[in-house]
Design a protein around this motif. Structure first.
Motif, short mmCIF file in Angstrom:
data_model
loop_
_atom_site.label_atom_id
_atom_site.label_comp_id
_atom_site.label_asym_id
_atom_site.label_seq_id
_atom_site.Cartn_x
_atom_site.Cartn_y
_atom_site.Cartn_z
N TYR A 1 0.60 -0.07 12.33
CA TYR A 1 -0.18 -1.00 11.52
C TYR A 1 -1.66 -0.75 11.79
O TYR A 1 -2.06 -0.58 12.95
CB TYR A 1 0.16 -2.45 11.88
N SER A 2 -2.48 -0.74 10.73
CA SER A 2 -3.91 -0.51 10.94
C SER A 2 -4.74 -1.17 9.85
O SER A 2 -4.23 -1.46 8.75
CB SER A 2 -4.22 0.99 10.97
N PRO A 3 -6.03 -1.39 10.12
CA PRO A 3 -6.94 -1.86 9.06
C PRO A 3 -6.99 -0.83 7.93
O PRO A 3 -6.68 0.35 8.13
CB PRO A 3 -8.28 -1.96 9.78
N ASP A 4 -7.42 -1.27 6.75
CA ASP A 4 -7.49 -0.35 5.62
C ASP A 4 -8.77 0.48 5.65
O ASP A 4 -9.60 0.33 6.55
CB ASP A 4 -7.32 -1.10 4.29
N SER A 5 -8.92 1.34 4.66
CA SER A 5 -10.00 2.34 4.68
C SER A 5 -11.39 1.76 4.46
O SER A 5 -12.39 2.45 4.70
CB SER A 5 -9.73 3.42 3.63
N ASP A 6 -11.50 0.51 4.00
CA ASP A 6 -12.82 -0.12 3.87
C ASP A 6 -13.32 -0.72 5.18
O ASP A 6 -14.46 -1.15 5.28
CB ASP A 6 -12.78 -1.24 2.81
N SER A 7 -12.46 -0.73 6.17
CA SER A 7 -12.76 -1.41 7.44
C SER A 7 -13.62 -0.55 8.36
O SER A 7 -13.34 0.63 8.59
CB SER A 7 -11.44 -1.76 8.14
N GLY A 8 -14.64 -1.19 8.94
CA GLY A 8 -15.44 -0.51 9.96
C GLY A 8 -14.63 -0.26 11.22
O GLY A 8 -14.86 0.71 11.94
#
Length: 322
Positions: free
Chosen positions: A163-170
């Motif tokens: 699980y990870s933040p999406d591509s817009d995430s810093g």
């Protein structure tokens, strides 16, 4: 981002009606009493705490805080939609160049320090720590790691669920650059989300889940997640993220500064200036409420110098290279 734009439009309309009806009540907001903020879901916790506290002090100023990722925040800023960007990374050179070219320069302020936290499900008791090399092997593009046994032959032969933040995430950008070696490069078979709470619930509900996000989201959910100590080098000891290890940056390479970028022309608006002064004067309490380590005395002093300059200078930070 339609919902965010609608929220901002509604807030601006309400504020305009209040001013037009004499609802200003001596507010420092002047003609426009709305402050628009968007960006990092990590910094969102600090800015939202500031919004809540400031509403009790200055109820006639409407502060709208959205969280569409650092990249999304900078994009909205460059589209002229917001006053402040919540950022969990430094602005990129092309973002700086576009802001300058469009005549909308900003001032940067440090609002805290975070440690991106790698978490697993509490039922996972076999992972005691992970090296940076192991993290890279797990997350890199084209990874051959499919099971826990692929990471360590003594671990179970069960599929890893990521699980990870999406591509817009810093946070996504910072983690991939620090761990994989190149920003925004990660294996494809990951369950991404722009909502850190979705990531929390994903790992909490999956015995073989692993994910990462800002430390505050772990702290708020420590009863259903387990943080993993990170070993940065063969001879280094595994370090667990904590206020102390994040502040002294012994939690490497995942400690990072957090920022807000404020439009210089907005700083000259009384509503934004009043909110910004309150934000920075109370940043120690606000950062702690958000779950992060407050700025150092040096960083707070630099913030005050920048705001006194009226947005003509950016606040320097000793952590620019972090």
């Amino acid at each position: 981002m339609r919902h965010a734009r609608s929220a901002r439009l509604a807030a601006t309309l309400i504020a305009t009606i209040l001013v037009g009806c004499g609802g200003d009540g001596g507010s420092p907001s002047g003609a426009s009493s709305t402050v628009d903020i968007d960006g990092s879901s990590t910094v969102f916790r600090i800015s939202e705490a500031a919004r809540e506290a400031y509403s009790a002090v200055e109820p006639n100023v409407t502060v709208v805080v959205d969280n569409h990722g650092t990249g999304g925040g900078f994009s909205n800023y460059l589209n002229g939609e917001i006053d402040i960007v919540d950022a969990s990374r430094l602005a990129k050179p092309d973002e700086e160049a576009k802001a300058k070219a469009q005549g909308i320069p900003w001032t940067r302020f440090v609002v805290g320090t975070d440690g991106i936290t790698v978490v697993v499900n509490p039922d996972n008791q076999f992972v005691k720590s992970l090296t940076v090399a192991q993290l890279k092997a797990i997350w890199e593009p084209g990874s051959k790691v499919m099971t826990w046994k692929d990471v360590d032959p003594t671990w179970p032969d069960r599929k890893i669920v990521l699980y990870s933040p999406d591509s817009d995430s810093g946070t996504f950008e910072y983690f991939t650059e620090a761990i994989v070696g190149k920003a925004k490069q990660q294996r494809d078979d990951v369950q991404p989300s722009s909502d850190d709470n979705t990531l929390v619930n994903g790992v909490a509900g999956d015995a073989d889940g692993i994910g990462y996000f800002g430390h505050a989201y772990f702290e708020a959910n420590a009863d259903k997640l387990r943080a993993i100590p990170i070993q940065n080098g063969a001879d280094a000891a595994p370090i667990l993220p904590s206020e102390a290890t994040i502040l002294d940056q012994s939690y490497k390479p995942l400690s990072r500064p957090l920022f807000i970028y404020v439009k210089n022309s907005s700083i000259r608006r009384p509503a934004v200036l009043g909110f910004l002064k309150y934000y920075l004067e109370h940043i120690e309490a606000l950062a702690k409420k958000g779950g992060y380590v407050p700025p150092t005395a040096e960083e707070r002093e630099a913030n005050q110098k920048a705001i006194k300059a009226g947005g003509d200078a950016s606040a320097p930070t000793s952590k620019d290279a972090a």
